[in-house]
Scaffold this active site. Structure first.
Site, PDB file in Angstrom:
ATOM      1  N   GLU A 141      -3.962  14.922   2.619  1.00 30.64           N
ATOM      2  CA  GLU A 141      -4.278  13.909   1.336  1.00 30.64           C
ATOM      3  C   GLU A 141      -4.576  14.753   0.160  1.00 30.64           C
ATOM      4  O   GLU A 141      -4.577  14.109  -0.823  1.00 30.64           O
ATOM      5  CB  GLU A 141      -5.527  13.217   1.962  1.00 30.64           C
ATOM      6  CG  GLU A 141      -5.116  12.283   3.078  1.00 30.64           C
ATOM      7  CD  GLU A 141      -3.901  11.199   2.827  1.00 30.64           C
ATOM      8  OE1 GLU A 141      -3.537  11.068   1.682  1.00 30.64           O
ATOM      9  OE2 GLU A 141      -3.423  11.018   3.703  1.00 30.64           O
TER      10      GLU A 141
ATOM     11  N   HIS B  99       2.500  14.344  -0.523  1.00 29.37           N
ATOM     12  CA  HIS B  99       2.986  14.293   0.982  1.00 29.37           C
ATOM     13  C   HIS B  99       4.373  14.763   1.141  1.00 29.37           C
ATOM     14  O   HIS B  99       4.701  15.293   2.190  1.00 29.37           O
ATOM     15  CB  HIS B  99       2.617  12.780   1.397  1.00 29.37           C
ATOM     16  CG  HIS B  99       1.362  12.446   1.368  1.00 29.37           C
ATOM     17  ND1 HIS B  99       0.523  12.988   2.236  1.00 29.37           N
ATOM     18  CD2 HIS B  99       0.786  11.283   1.070  1.00 29.37           C
ATOM     19  CE1 HIS B  99      -0.811  12.338   2.238  1.00 29.37           C
ATOM     20  NE2 HIS B  99      -0.656  11.332   1.228  1.00 29.37           N
TER      21      HIS B  99
ATOM     22  N   TYR C 278      -9.490  11.148   3.844  1.00 30.06           N
ATOM     23  CA  TYR C 278      -9.863  11.223   2.355  1.00 30.06           C
ATOM     24  C   TYR C 278     -11.007  11.646   1.659  1.00 30.06           C
ATOM     25  O   TYR C 278     -11.031  12.228   0.672  1.00 30.06           O
ATOM     26  CB  TYR C 278      -9.625   9.864   1.970  1.00 30.06           C
ATOM     27  CG  TYR C 278      -8.423   9.093   2.184  1.00 30.06           C
ATOM     28  CD1 TYR C 278      -6.957   9.546   1.597  1.00 30.06           C
ATOM     29  CD2 TYR C 278      -8.242   8.312   3.391  1.00 30.06           C
ATOM     30  CE1 TYR C 278      -5.743   8.833   1.986  1.00 30.06           C
ATOM     31  CE2 TYR C 278      -6.934   7.546   3.699  1.00 30.06           C
ATOM     32  CZ  TYR C 278      -5.904   7.814   3.131  1.00 30.06           C
ATOM     33  OH  TYR C 278      -4.689   7.377   3.516  1.00 30.06           O
TER      34      TYR C 278
ATOM     35  N   HIS D 281      -6.363   0.244   5.567  1.00 24.76           N
ATOM     36  CA  HIS D 281      -6.664   1.340   6.510  1.00 24.76           C
ATOM     37  C   HIS D 281      -7.210   0.723   7.723  1.00 24.76           C
ATOM     38  O   HIS D 281      -6.806   1.222   9.014  1.00 24.76           O
ATOM     39  CB  HIS D 281      -7.241   2.327   6.021  1.00 24.76           C
ATOM     40  CG  HIS D 281      -6.414   3.310   4.839  1.00 24.76           C
ATOM     41  ND1 HIS D 281      -6.561   2.443   3.621  1.00 24.76           N
ATOM     42  CD2 HIS D 281      -6.008   4.471   4.849  1.00 24.76           C
ATOM     43  CE1 HIS D 281      -5.943   3.492   2.808  1.00 24.76           C
ATOM     44  NE2 HIS D 281      -5.496   4.345   3.217  1.00 24.76           N
TER      45      HIS D 281
ATOM     46  N   HIS E  28       0.909  -1.166   0.114  1.00 26.18           N
ATOM     47  CA  HIS E  28       0.112  -0.019   0.047  1.00 26.18           C
ATOM     48  C   HIS E  28       0.768   1.384  -0.081  1.00 26.18           C
ATOM     49  O   HIS E  28       1.711   1.352   0.850  1.00 26.18           O
ATOM     50  CB  HIS E  28      -1.096  -0.025   1.206  1.00 26.18           C
ATOM     51  CG  HIS E  28      -1.916   1.085   1.045  1.00 26.18           C
ATOM     52  ND1 HIS E  28      -3.119   0.952   0.525  1.00 26.18           N
ATOM     53  CD2 HIS E  28      -1.685   2.391   1.443  1.00 26.18           C
ATOM     54  CE1 HIS E  28      -3.699   1.992   0.357  1.00 26.18           C
ATOM     55  NE2 HIS E  28      -3.120   3.106   1.035  1.00 26.18           N
ATOM     56  N   ALA E  29       0.688   2.067  -0.829  1.00 27.48           N
ATOM     57  CA  ALA E  29       1.477   3.279  -1.196  1.00 27.48           C
ATOM     58  C   ALA E  29       1.532   4.141   0.035  1.00 27.48           C
ATOM     59  O   ALA E  29       0.564   4.592   0.800  1.00 27.48           O
ATOM     60  CB  ALA E  29       0.962   4.008  -2.223  1.00 27.48           C
TER      61      ALA E  29
ATOM     62  N   HIS F 101       0.444  11.942  -5.844  1.00 25.33           N
ATOM     63  CA  HIS F 101      -0.388  11.927  -4.524  1.00 25.33           C
ATOM     64  C   HIS F 101       0.657  11.788  -3.446  1.00 25.33           C
ATOM     65  O   HIS F 101       0.553  12.535  -2.565  1.00 25.33           O
ATOM     66  CB  HIS F 101      -1.397  10.679  -4.436  1.00 25.33           C
ATOM     67  CG  HIS F 101      -1.959  10.600  -3.156  1.00 25.33           C
ATOM     68  ND1 HIS F 101      -3.366  11.130  -2.735  1.00 25.33           N
ATOM     69  CD2 HIS F 101      -1.594  10.112  -1.929  1.00 25.33           C
ATOM     70  CE1 HIS F 101      -3.572  11.030  -1.512  1.00 25.33           C
ATOM     71  NE2 HIS F 101      -2.325  10.186  -0.870  1.00 25.33           N
ATOM     72  N   GLU F 102       1.275  10.865  -3.672  1.00 21.77           N
ATOM     73  CA  GLU F 102       2.598  10.449  -2.790  1.00 21.77           C
ATOM     74  C   GLU F 102       3.282  11.679  -2.547  1.00 21.77           C
ATOM     75  O   GLU F 102       4.221  12.245  -1.469  1.00 21.77           O
ATOM     76  CB  GLU F 102       3.258   9.275  -2.723  1.00 21.77           C
ATOM     77  CG  GLU F 102       2.256   7.984  -2.757  1.00 21.77           C
ATOM     78  CD  GLU F 102       1.541   7.922  -1.330  1.00 21.77           C
ATOM     79  OE1 GLU F 102       2.194   8.411  -0.420  1.00 21.77           O
ATOM     80  OE2 GLU F 102       0.527   7.337  -1.448  1.00 21.77           O
TER      81      GLU F 102
HETATM   82  O1  X8Z Z   1      -4.232   5.432   0.957  1.00 21.28           O
HETATM   83  C1  X8Z Z   1      -4.235   6.017   0.008  1.00 21.28           C
HETATM   84  C2  X8Z Z   1      -3.000   6.668  -0.455  1.00 21.28           C
HETATM   85  C3  X8Z Z   1      -1.943   6.728   0.625  1.00 21.28           C
HETATM   86  S1  X8Z Z   1      -2.309   8.036   1.944  1.00 21.28           S
HETATM   87  C4  X8Z Z   1      -2.283   5.712  -1.462  1.00 21.28           C
HETATM   88  N1  X8Z Z   1      -5.275   6.663  -0.531  1.00 21.28           N
HETATM   89  C5  X8Z Z   1      -6.570   6.164  -0.060  1.00 21.28           C
HETATM   90  C6  X8Z Z   1      -6.678   4.678  -0.481  1.00 21.28           C
HETATM   91  O2  X8Z Z   1      -5.955   4.138  -1.122  1.00 21.28           O
HETATM   92  O3  X8Z Z   1      -7.784   4.137   0.049  1.00 21.28           O
HETATM   93  C7  X8Z Z   1      -5.253   7.751  -1.526  1.00 21.28           C
HETATM   94  C8  X8Z Z   1      -6.950   7.709  -1.933  1.00 21.28           C
HETATM   95  C9  X8Z Z   1      -7.523   6.974  -0.737  1.00 21.28           C
HETATM   96 ZN    ZN Z   2      -2.106   9.835   0.907  1.00 20.21          ZN
END
Ligand code: X8Z
Ligand code: ZN
Length: 664
Positions: free
Chosen positions: A443, A419, A554, A544, A385-386, A415-416
């Site tokens: 975010e 951050h 988000y 998450h 997960h990024a 996106h990254e």
């Molecule tokens: O978790 C993330 C990022 C890292 S903060 C990749 N996002 C959420 C997800 O993937 O569920 C970005 C959008 C929503």
């Molecule tokens: Zn993020």
């Protein structure tokens, strides 16, 4: 995710808390040398000391966390859990020490720092050292289970195991109904064993929250918004109310297309909902992978970014193959492919960096390029997960991804880097202010840039061909963005609606899965095609939840980013329709953005928002302004259709009323 959040949720909370716990009787075994408060220390001095101690302990904590995420095994998990334990005990100690300054004279900055200290973790730990240790062990373990999760089928020689990335590939590009169902169900099996751990985790963090004076962990999470917990909850309802009609139109359109593709029996589920396994995404949070099915006008402006990136990969592969001519063994071939994947991942990242530097921001430090995890290593499990990491508050920044050449990963890099640029900007602030104005701001930075990735920009970097100027091309471009941004909105809300309920006890462990699917139905209008009883723990299949990253951020980000975008377009002197604006290369927009990043969490977010946008409220009218052409078009498409859905246990969503058709 942003490392600061990830880390704050796991490690920072732990380390900050550990000081106070150690105060009792630090055992030599814990290795924690807690600092006692010097006699007569003033509040300002106290915060200066905390900032100092925090900065010093930070690199060791992040290093342990980085290792456990990029090298999952029992040893790295043990080290990470222990390091978290120290941090959380330290945090508890600081918070306890802060108590004595309540009601005393101090500078506003110190008062704010104390307030932030109490919210420095998403994982408030009980003071009891045994429970603290139990908590960090469970937390590290759940994240490891997610990262190494694998779905195996067949026996003996026919045994085949697939991890999340492989299963996502199926949903991304295989349109076979049963193959998608198998991939979707398969991934959800990895979460079943987490249920027990998660139940205990909830008890433990709730105990920690109560010791700090919060009713439960959900209330604590809602306390980080410079307004009361009740107020921010009401804000999310208000914002959702603004965008819900747009989502309902998109939902209706997607359902019609799915019906056409899979037939009315298979294309939707009872109550007119969307089948969870057919949306191109494991969690139905982004429908962009259904582009082939949902593209409004075939051939009107080619926006197939994934194909362009795959072509780039092929080129890189050819180049690697040319370096190693002749016979190649299977393992040499695997290495060659790996090198080509790394090459394309770095090229994609350089593209993203280029956008930021076009705004006048610095280039990423050399260490970023050497220490980042760009792609999935061949020899070990990692959390794919990024995430974005600030390792030391002094320039050692990294991202951790398993990049593949597709559109979703391409935009995730932007996106990254949002951050990372936020981290680098607020590194000048004292450690306790090194955070987003609120977590939704963090975010929204990179996503604001993603909104500026217009067809014109994509053409200018050679990813797509010459763009048509037509109504059809416009609707295509809007649809591409809506499948990512509008589809996401109810998902952004439902995750924490579930967790708030879990934390406050209104959702009992025996109902975890039922409540999860009730909320999926209520907000997203999505349902599974087969029964998902309490033998499953489907929430755990979303990063998450085992990673304990709050999710309301988000949702807020998906509103805020349109406000930021509009302001930066204004700053760039742009005058046309919002949806066509790109501020690529505009230094005025860049300076305005940078000024916001520099502030970090040093002032209430309302002030920061005002400095950028002129207003102090989050507001979805920019979302609606942006998507106005698409919304009109969707209304026309949906005319005469029975839109809306009926979710079990909640009042039916009223069907969207079709309006008189408009020309266009
Ligand atoms: O978790 C993330 C990022 C890292 S903060 C990749 N996002 C959420 C997800 O993937 O569920 C970005 C959008 C929503
Ligand atoms: Zn993020």
């Amino acid at each position: 995710m942003n490392h600061r959040h990830l880390l704050l949720s796991l490690a920072v909370a732990a380390s900050l808390l550990s000081l106070s716990a150690c105060k009792k009787e630090p055992t030599p075994a814990s290795g924690t040398a807690e600092t006692a408060a010097p006699e007569g220390e003033t509040a300002d001095q106290f915060i200066a000391r905390v900032n100092d101690e925090y900065r010093k302990m930070f690199p060791e904590m992040t290093a342990a966390q980085w290792l456990s995420s990029t090298y999952i095994n029992d040893d790295s998990q043990l080290i990470a859990a222990k390091s978290n334990e120290r941090y959380l005990a330290q945090l508890n100690s600081w918070i306890e020490q802060a108590g004595k300054y309540e009601g005393q004279q101090m500078s506003p900055q110190t008062a704010r720092a104390i307030q932030l200290l109490k919210l420095a973790t998403a994982m408030p730990a009980p003071k009891d050292p045994a429970k603290l240790a139990e908590l960090t062990k469970i937390a590290t373990g759940m994240e490891g289970m997610y990262g190494s999760g694998s779905y195996c089928t067949g026996d003996g020689d026919a045994k085949k195991c697939r991890q999340l990335g492989d299963l996502e590939d199926v949903l991304r590009s295989n349109r076979d109904y049963d193959a998608q169902l198998d991939a979707w169900q398969g991934w959800h099996t990895i979460a079943q064993p987490m249920r027990k751990d998660y139940t205990r985790f909830v008890e433990l963090v709730n105990e920690g929250s109560r010791e700090m004076g919060f009713a439960d962990t959900g209330e604590m999470w809602r306390s980080g918004y410079d307004m009361t917990p009740a107020e921010i909850a009401a804000e999310t309802d208000r914002l959702w109310g603004q965008v819900k009609p747009l989502y309902e139109q998109l939902h209706c359109y997607a359902r019609t297309k799915l019906d056409a593709k899979y037939g009315p029996d298979k294309g939707h589920v009872a109550g007119n909902m969307l089948p969870a396994h057919l949306m191109g995404n494991m969690w139905q949070q982004d429908w962009g992978n259904l582009w082939d099915m949902l593209q409004p006008y075939q051939g009107a402006g080619n926006l197939d970014i994934t194909s362009a990136l795959q072509a780039q990969y092929q080129q890189d592969l050819d180049a690697e193959l040319a370096k190693h001519p002749g016979e190649r063994s299977t393992s040499q071939m695997a290495q060659i492919e790996h090198d080509a994947q790394l090459a394309v991942a770095k090229q994609m990242t350089e593209r993203a960096q280029d956008f930021y530097s076009s705004l006048g921001m610095q280039k990423l430090p050399e260490s970023y390029w050497t220490k980042t995890q760009f792609i999935k290593p061949r020899d070990r499990d990692v959390v794919c997960h990024a995430s974005a990491w600030d390792m030391n508050m002094a320039g050692d920044v990294r991202t951790k991804m398993c990049i593949k050449p597709n559109e979703e990963d391409f935009t995730t890099i932007y996106h990254e880097l949002g951050h990372i640029y936020y981290d680098l900007a607020y590194n000048k602030q004292p450690p306790l202010f090194q955070n987003g104005a609120h977590d939704g701001f963090h975010e929204a930075i990179g996503d604001t840039i993603v909104l500026a990735m217009t067809p014109k920009y994509l053409q200018s970097i050679g990813l797509v061909g010459e763009q048509q100027q037509s109504q059809e091309a416009l609707i295509n471009a809007q649809m591409r963005m809506a499948l990512a941004k509008v589809a996401f909105l109810p998902f952004g809300l439902m995750i924490d609606r579930w967790r708030w309920g879990v934390f406050d006890g209104s959702i009992k462990p025996g109902d975890y899965n039922k409540a999860w699917w009730d909320l999926k139905a209520k907000y997203q209008g999505v349902a599974p095609v087969s029964a998902r009883g309490e033998e499953f723990f489907d929430a755990g299949a979303k990063y998450h939840v085992p990673g304990n990253t709050p999710y309301t951020r988000y949702f807020l980000s998906h509103v805020l980013q349109f406000q930021f975008y509009k302001s930066l377009c204004d700053a760039a002197g742009y005058k046309g329709p919002l949806y066509e604006c790109s501020f690529y290369g505009n230094k005025e927009a860049g300076a305005k953005f940078q000024a916001m990043l520099d502030k970090g969490a040093s002032q209430p977010w309302q002030k920061t928002l005002k400095e950028l946008t002129g207003g102090e409220k989050m507001d979805a009218s920019a979302v609606l302004e942006y998507f106005a052409p698409l919304q009109d078009w969707l209304k026309q498409q949906n005319e005469g259709k029975a839109c809306g859905w009926q979710s079990p246990g909640t009042t039916a969503v009223a069907p969207a009323k079709p309006e008189a058709p408009k020309k266009g």
